[in-house]
Scaffold this motif. Structure first.
Motif, PDB file in Angstrom:
ATOM      1  N   PRO A 162      24.861  99.794  86.058  1.00 51.57           N
ATOM      2  CA  PRO A 162      23.935 100.703  86.750  1.00 51.57           C
ATOM      3  C   PRO A 162      23.572 101.956  85.963  1.00 51.57           C
ATOM      4  O   PRO A 162      22.557 102.585  86.240  1.00 51.57           O
ATOM      5  CB  PRO A 162      24.690 101.059  88.036  1.00 51.57           C
ATOM      6  N   TYR A 163      24.417 102.365  85.005  1.00 55.42           N
ATOM      7  CA  TYR A 163      24.126 103.538  84.180  1.00 55.42           C
ATOM      8  C   TYR A 163      24.230 103.163  82.710  1.00 55.42           C
ATOM      9  O   TYR A 163      25.075 102.347  82.321  1.00 55.42           O
ATOM     10  CB  TYR A 163      25.119 104.681  84.455  1.00 55.42           C
ATOM     11  N   GLU A 164      23.383 103.782  81.903  1.00 56.89           N
ATOM     12  CA  GLU A 164      23.435 103.685  80.441  1.00 56.89           C
ATOM     13  C   GLU A 164      23.161 102.294  79.895  1.00 56.89           C
ATOM     14  O   GLU A 164      23.309 102.049  78.699  1.00 56.89           O
ATOM     15  CB  GLU A 164      24.803 104.172  79.901  1.00 56.89           C
ATOM     16  N   GLY A 165      22.797 101.369  80.730  1.00 57.04           N
ATOM     17  CA  GLY A 165      22.421 100.059  80.222  1.00 57.04           C
ATOM     18  C   GLY A 165      21.077 100.119  79.509  1.00 57.04           C
ATOM     19  O   GLY A 165      20.244 100.987  79.767  1.00 57.04           O
ATOM     20  N   THR A 166      20.840  99.177  78.610  1.00 62.18           N
ATOM     21  CA  THR A 166      19.565  99.099  77.898  1.00 62.18           C
ATOM     22  C   THR A 166      18.611  98.279  78.746  1.00 62.18           C
ATOM     23  O   THR A 166      18.599  97.047  78.691  1.00 62.18           O
ATOM     24  CB  THR A 166      19.753  98.448  76.512  1.00 62.18           C
ATOM     25  N   THR A 167      17.835  98.957  79.565  1.00 60.66           N
ATOM     26  CA  THR A 167      16.965  98.257  80.516  1.00 60.66           C
ATOM     27  C   THR A 167      15.529  98.127  80.010  1.00 60.66           C
ATOM     28  O   THR A 167      14.779  97.298  80.509  1.00 60.66           O
ATOM     29  CB  THR A 167      16.953  98.999  81.866  1.00 60.66           C
ATOM     30  N   GLU A 168      15.130  98.941  79.025  1.00 63.87           N
ATOM     31  CA  GLU A 168      13.810  98.827  78.412  1.00 63.87           C
ATOM     32  C   GLU A 168      13.977  98.432  76.951  1.00 63.87           C
ATOM     33  O   GLU A 168      14.823  98.969  76.241  1.00 63.87           O
ATOM     34  CB  GLU A 168      13.047 100.142  78.515  1.00 63.87           C
ATOM     35  N   HIS A 169      13.153  97.502  76.518  1.00 63.63           N
ATOM     36  CA  HIS A 169      13.277  96.997  75.149  1.00 63.63           C
ATOM     37  C   HIS A 169      12.871  98.079  74.154  1.00 63.63           C
ATOM     38  O   HIS A 169      11.757  98.603  74.213  1.00 63.63           O
ATOM     39  CB  HIS A 169      12.391  95.767  74.970  1.00 63.63           C
ATOM     40  N   PRO A 170      13.753  98.437  73.209  1.00 62.32           N
ATOM     41  CA  PRO A 170      13.387  99.462  72.224  1.00 62.32           C
ATOM     42  C   PRO A 170      12.430  98.950  71.155  1.00 62.32           C
ATOM     43  O   PRO A 170      11.874  99.740  70.396  1.00 62.32           O
ATOM     44  CB  PRO A 170      14.738  99.844  71.605  1.00 62.32           C
ATOM     45  N   PHE A 171      12.237  97.627  71.090  1.00 63.96           N
ATOM     46  CA  PHE A 171      11.381  97.038  70.063  1.00 63.96           C
ATOM     47  C   PHE A 171      10.364  96.093  70.708  1.00 63.96           C
ATOM     48  O   PHE A 171      10.454  94.869  70.579  1.00 63.96           O
ATOM     49  CB  PHE A 171      12.231  96.283  69.035  1.00 63.96           C
ATOM     50  N   PRO A 172       9.384  96.657  71.420  1.00 65.96           N
ATOM     51  CA  PRO A 172       8.436  95.811  72.139  1.00 65.96           C
ATOM     52  C   PRO A 172       7.421  95.113  71.241  1.00 65.96           C
ATOM     53  O   PRO A 172       6.843  94.100  71.635  1.00 65.96           O
ATOM     54  CB  PRO A 172       7.734  96.802  73.076  1.00 65.96           C
ATOM     55  N   ASN A 173       7.189  95.644  70.033  1.00 66.46           N
ATOM     56  CA  ASN A 173       6.168  95.069  69.162  1.00 66.46           C
ATOM     57  C   ASN A 173       6.679  93.806  68.477  1.00 66.46           C
ATOM     58  O   ASN A 173       7.837  93.738  68.040  1.00 66.46           O
ATOM     59  CB  ASN A 173       5.725  96.079  68.109  1.00 66.46           C
ATOM     60  N   ALA A 174       5.789  92.824  68.354  1.00 62.02           N
ATOM     61  CA  ALA A 174       6.183  91.542  67.771  1.00 62.02           C
ATOM     62  C   ALA A 174       6.540  91.673  66.294  1.00 62.02           C
ATOM     63  O   ALA A 174       7.374  90.924  65.783  1.00 62.02           O
ATOM     64  CB  ALA A 174       5.060  90.525  67.953  1.00 62.02           C
ATOM     65  N   ASP A 175       5.915  92.638  65.610  1.00 56.20           N
ATOM     66  CA  ASP A 175       6.171  92.816  64.180  1.00 56.20           C
ATOM     67  C   ASP A 175       6.394  94.292  63.877  1.00 56.20           C
ATOM     68  O   ASP A 175       5.990  95.166  64.628  1.00 56.20           O
ATOM     69  CB  ASP A 175       4.992  92.302  63.349  1.00 56.20           C
ATOM     70  N   ARG A 176       7.017  94.516  62.739  1.00 53.18           N
ATOM     71  CA  ARG A 176       7.251  95.899  62.288  1.00 53.18           C
ATOM     72  C   ARG A 176       7.286  95.878  60.772  1.00 53.18           C
ATOM     73  O   ARG A 176       7.977  95.026  60.177  1.00 53.18           O
ATOM     74  CB  ARG A 176       8.556  96.419  62.865  1.00 53.18           C
ATOM     75  N   SER A 177       6.573  96.810  60.159  1.00 54.95           N
ATOM     76  CA  SER A 177       6.448  96.794  58.703  1.00 54.95           C
ATOM     77  C   SER A 177       7.343  97.820  58.017  1.00 54.95           C
ATOM     78  O   SER A 177       7.250  98.005  56.808  1.00 54.95           O
ATOM     79  CB  SER A 177       4.986  97.040  58.300  1.00 54.95           C
ATOM     80  N   PHE A 178       8.190  98.488  58.762  1.00 56.17           N
ATOM     81  CA  PHE A 178       9.091  99.458  58.156  1.00 56.17           C
ATOM     82  C   PHE A 178      10.486  99.314  58.774  1.00 56.17           C
ATOM     83  O   PHE A 178      10.662  98.674  59.809  1.00 56.17           O
ATOM     84  CB  PHE A 178       8.570 100.888  58.319  1.00 56.17           C
ATOM     85  N   PRO A 179      11.501  99.902  58.145  1.00 61.40           N
ATOM     86  CA  PRO A 179      12.881  99.646  58.570  1.00 61.40           C
ATOM     87  C   PRO A 179      13.210 100.157  59.968  1.00 61.40           C
ATOM     88  O   PRO A 179      12.533 101.029  60.512  1.00 61.40           O
ATOM     89  CB  PRO A 179      13.715 100.391  57.520  1.00 61.40           C
ATOM     90  N   VAL A 180      14.279  99.609  60.518  1.00 60.92           N
ATOM     91  CA  VAL A 180      14.879 100.106  61.752  1.00 60.92           C
ATOM     92  C   VAL A 180      16.044 100.992  61.333  1.00 60.92           C
ATOM     93  O   VAL A 180      16.995 100.525  60.713  1.00 60.92           O
ATOM     94  CB  VAL A 180      15.366  98.953  62.649  1.00 60.92           C
ATOM     95  N   ASP A 181      15.957 102.262  61.672  1.00 61.36           N
ATOM     96  CA  ASP A 181      16.916 103.254  61.175  1.00 61.36           C
ATOM     97  C   ASP A 181      17.711 103.828  62.349  1.00 61.36           C
ATOM     98  O   ASP A 181      17.227 104.659  63.100  1.00 61.36           O
ATOM     99  CB  ASP A 181      16.157 104.359  60.449  1.00 61.36           C
ATOM    100  N   PHE A 182      18.958 103.390  62.483  1.00 63.95           N
ATOM    101  CA  PHE A 182      19.824 103.876  63.559  1.00 63.95           C
ATOM    102  C   PHE A 182      20.599 105.137  63.152  1.00 63.95           C
ATOM    103  O   PHE A 182      21.429 105.625  63.911  1.00 63.95           O
ATOM    104  CB  PHE A 182      20.817 102.794  63.968  1.00 63.95           C
ATOM    105  N   THR A 183      20.386 105.636  61.964  1.00 63.83           N
ATOM    106  CA  THR A 183      21.041 106.822  61.392  1.00 63.83           C
ATOM    107  C   THR A 183      22.461 106.517  60.946  1.00 63.83           C
ATOM    108  O   THR A 183      22.842 106.787  59.807  1.00 63.83           O
ATOM    109  CB  THR A 183      21.053 108.010  62.368  1.00 63.83           C
ATOM    110  N   TYR A 184      23.277 106.001  61.853  1.00 55.37           N
ATOM    111  CA  TYR A 184      24.661 105.662  61.545  1.00 55.37           C
ATOM    112  C   TYR A 184      24.948 104.226  61.994  1.00 55.37           C
ATOM    113  O   TYR A 184      24.251 103.702  62.868  1.00 55.37           O
ATOM    114  CB  TYR A 184      25.640 106.561  62.300  1.00 55.37           C
TER     115      TYR A 184
END
Length: 654
Positions: free
Chosen positions: A542-564
């Protein structure tokens, strides 16, 4: 991936170039343009650019000096109310520190087109609606708002900026946050100025690129069409690094009174040497008598090299305060910094290097470009691409990167804005690129327990958050910045669904004791579950779950940077009320990234007595940056995460 191409203008002596240039003729606005209600190539667009034209040229002024002018014309179709703010434009005009070299805006014009009762109406921007104000010590501001803008309008404006700074031409952005049908830029200069022009782009290509030289004046033209909007996406350090754009650097020049051309371009050995010898950088590092007493005191306390290095780091971190400025070059001597106990990022970290050397530990500078400053172009050495300095030591064969700007950091950890992938380690004749990375991850452990009655839609909630690694630092930084009361208030506002939450904190004060900061929240969630036809529906998390997709686009031309590297572990326990049993439990799943790059584990189980339901979610991302080629794998992993975090547990009456 980002690509960079280069063109270097030819060098020879030149005569005065034309200081005034007229705009080209653009197509007339038509009824068809005005009645259009959507952009066919992007139906979500709130507006789109019909024409974006720029022209920059270097010229000799009446006094024999050189200046640069920028001419800009843009025409935008407004499709939605949310785009009305695009009718307001602000120009920021730079003023040098001497308050004499200033940029000026000229020929500011604008108009709005509307279609009304079978007639195209045109409203001009009036001079009284153009405002010039003092924005700051370094900038004037010229602003205006185009009249009578509504859905369906077409707006256009143009202006010329004259600048006495031809040595650093402005970039040209082909790509913006809305689509563009046509973007064109021309740039010209007398041939005694040689500019290096870098093209940065992720996707697409130029429709046209040509240069020519005539009468000792070199002119180039670039054209790009059908450019998609550059939309903000999650987990990117700096979107500007991946925008289609032109960047200009002066490579060399010669003017009257000079026998030979002044070369400004360099290779990496030249770059390294220049920084190490610069009076405001490497020239600052050395034995400083003001450090003697401190150095002797620190050496007397520790004999082990690692422990001594840690003691020096702790001393500088504890006794000096960062002034908030990210700078590559120093503005004060290290003796002055030592005496006043405050300084910029480079001043403090160069002071750390000097003090480490003074106690006998070989420390070296590492230069980087912070996340907000943009990526380094490794093919083209440019000092302007760097804005920050770190310290590096090698102890017992282990390389350690250090930064003393944040008092919450521990030995070997770097601030978030320094996590940029690579940096340049400066050593005379042996400089090299080194990875900017850490073995520490950012971790969060979330434990939840809920009890409830089937007669009242309230969840009695007990939730705890434990920060691990960089997440612990983030919690403590917020706590120290805001203070306890404001920090708790911020947490309370984040739990609006819990009625009057009680919040307690542990482990926030003494970070050196190895304790982890813990946030504990208790209260009633008044909208805790849904009850339909006698069945109770509970969200798995009920809390802090990932309920919305952070990557909705089918393609991406640059890196995914989580910092750590990151890890999130959520455990959730539901106590089943009397008289109810489980009707449906979501299935568990194990999903992994290729080459052991990360994983997702999810399970929902009940205890043997049937009185408890236990949900476990673990997300582990072992890398801080995933390449564009790994995007589909990351996106697929989050498909599973979002699906499972949105599933329901169903209870029914016995």
């Amino acid at each position: 991936m980002k690509k960079v191409t280069i063109l270097l203008l030819m060098l020879s002596m030149a005569f005065m170039a034309n200081a005034q240039q007229d705009l080209p003729k653009f197509p007339q606005v038509t009824v068809e343009d005005l009645i259009k209600k959507v952009y066919p190539k992007d139906s979500s667009a709130e507006a789109y650019i019909m024409t974006n034209y720029g022209n920059g040229w270097v010229y000799q002024n009446s006094e024999g000096g050189y200046e640069i002018a920028y001419q800009h014309f843009i025409r935008i179709k407004i499709l939605k109310k949310s785009a009305f703010e695009r009718a307001t434009k602000a120009l920021y005009l730079y003023i040098d520190s001497n308050q004499q070299d200033i940029e000026l805006a000229e020929e500011v014009k604008g108009r709005t087109y509307n279609f009304n009762k079978d007639v195209i109406e045109i409203d001009e921007l009036e001079a009284k609606d153009i405002f010039k104000t003092k924005y700051s010590k370094s900038f004037d501001k010229v602003s205006f708002t185009l009249p009578k803008v509504k859905e369906g309008s077409i707006i256009e404006y143009s202006y010329v900026i004259r600048s006495p700074f031809p040595f650093k031409p402005k970039d040209w952005d082909f790509q913006t946050d809305i689509p563009c049908e046509r973007s064109e830029y021309t740039f010209g200069s007398p041939t005694n100025f040689a500019y290096r022009m870098l093209m940065q782009y992720c996707e697409g290509k130029l429709s046209e690129e040509k240069c020519n030289t005539s009468d000792n004046f070199r002119s180039c033209r670039w054209l790009m069409v059908d450019i998609p909007a550059m939309k903000q996406e999650k987990y990117v350090a700096n979107l500007d690094d991946f925008t289609r754009k032109l960047h200009f650097e002066l490579a060399e020049y010669i003017v009257r009174g000079m026998d030979t051309a002044k070369k400004l371009s360099m290779d990496w050995p030249d770059f390294d040497k220049q920084l190490l010898m610069d009076d405001d950088f490497g020239g600052r590092i050395g034995k400083i008598s003001a450090f003697d007493a401190v150095a002797q005191s620190l050496k007397s306390q520790k004999t082990d090299t690692l422990e001594l290095a840690k003691e020096v780091y702790k001393y500088v971190q504890s006794n000096f305060t960062w002034d908030g400025n990210k700078r590559l070059f120093t503005q004060s001597s290290l003796k002055e910094v030592f005496n006043r106990k405050t300084g910029s990022s480079s001043e403090l970290n160069l002071l750390l290097i000097s003090l480490l050397r003074q106690v006998g530990i070989a420390a070296k500078p590492v230069v980087i470009s912070t996340r907000d400053h943009g990526r380094i172009w490794k093919d083209y050495p440019m000092i302007s691409r760097f804005n920050y300095t770190l310290a590096q030591v090698n102890i017992n064969g282990q390389n350690v990167l250090l930064d003393v700007t944040d008092k919450n950091l521990q030995w070997g950890l770097l601030p978030e804005y320094c996590m940029v992938g690579e940096g340049r380690l400066l050593i005379y004749n042996k400089s090299q690129w080194i990875p900017i990375q850490t073995s520490e991850k950012s971790g969060t452990k979330i434990n939840m327990e809920f009890t409830f009655s089937p007669n009242e839609p309230e969840l009695e909630s007990q939730i705890s958050y434990t920060g691990v690694g960089y997440q612990a630092i983030d919690y403590r930084s917020q706590y120290n910045t805001l203070g306890k009361e404001k920090f708790i208030e911020k947490l309370r506002n984040g739990f609006s669904s819990i009625d009057k939450p009680k919040i307690e904190l542990e482990g926030f004060i003494n970070a050196d004791a190895g304790s982890q900061p813990v946030i504990m929240i208790t209260g009633k969630n008044t909208e805790g579950y849904n009850k339909v036809n006698g069945k109770i529906y509970l969200k798995t998390i009920p809390y802090e779950g990932t309920t919305e997709h952070p990557f909705p686009n089918a393609d991406r031309s640059f890196p995914v940077d989580f910092t750590y590297p990151t890890e999130e572990v959520i455990t959730c326990k539901y106590i089943i009320p009397e008289g109810y049993s489980i009707a449906e439990l979501p299935k568990g799943i194990r999903a992994a990234l290729p080459q052991d790059g990360g994983r997702f584990y999810f399970s929902v189980t009940q205890d043997p007595a049937g009185k408890e339901i236990n949900v476990t979610s673990q997300i582990l991302l072992k890398k801080s940056i995933y390449s564009a080629d790994e995007y589909q794998a990351i996106r697929s992993l989050y498909d599973h995460i979002v699906a499972k975090h949105n599933q329901m547990i169903v209870l029914q009456k016995k």
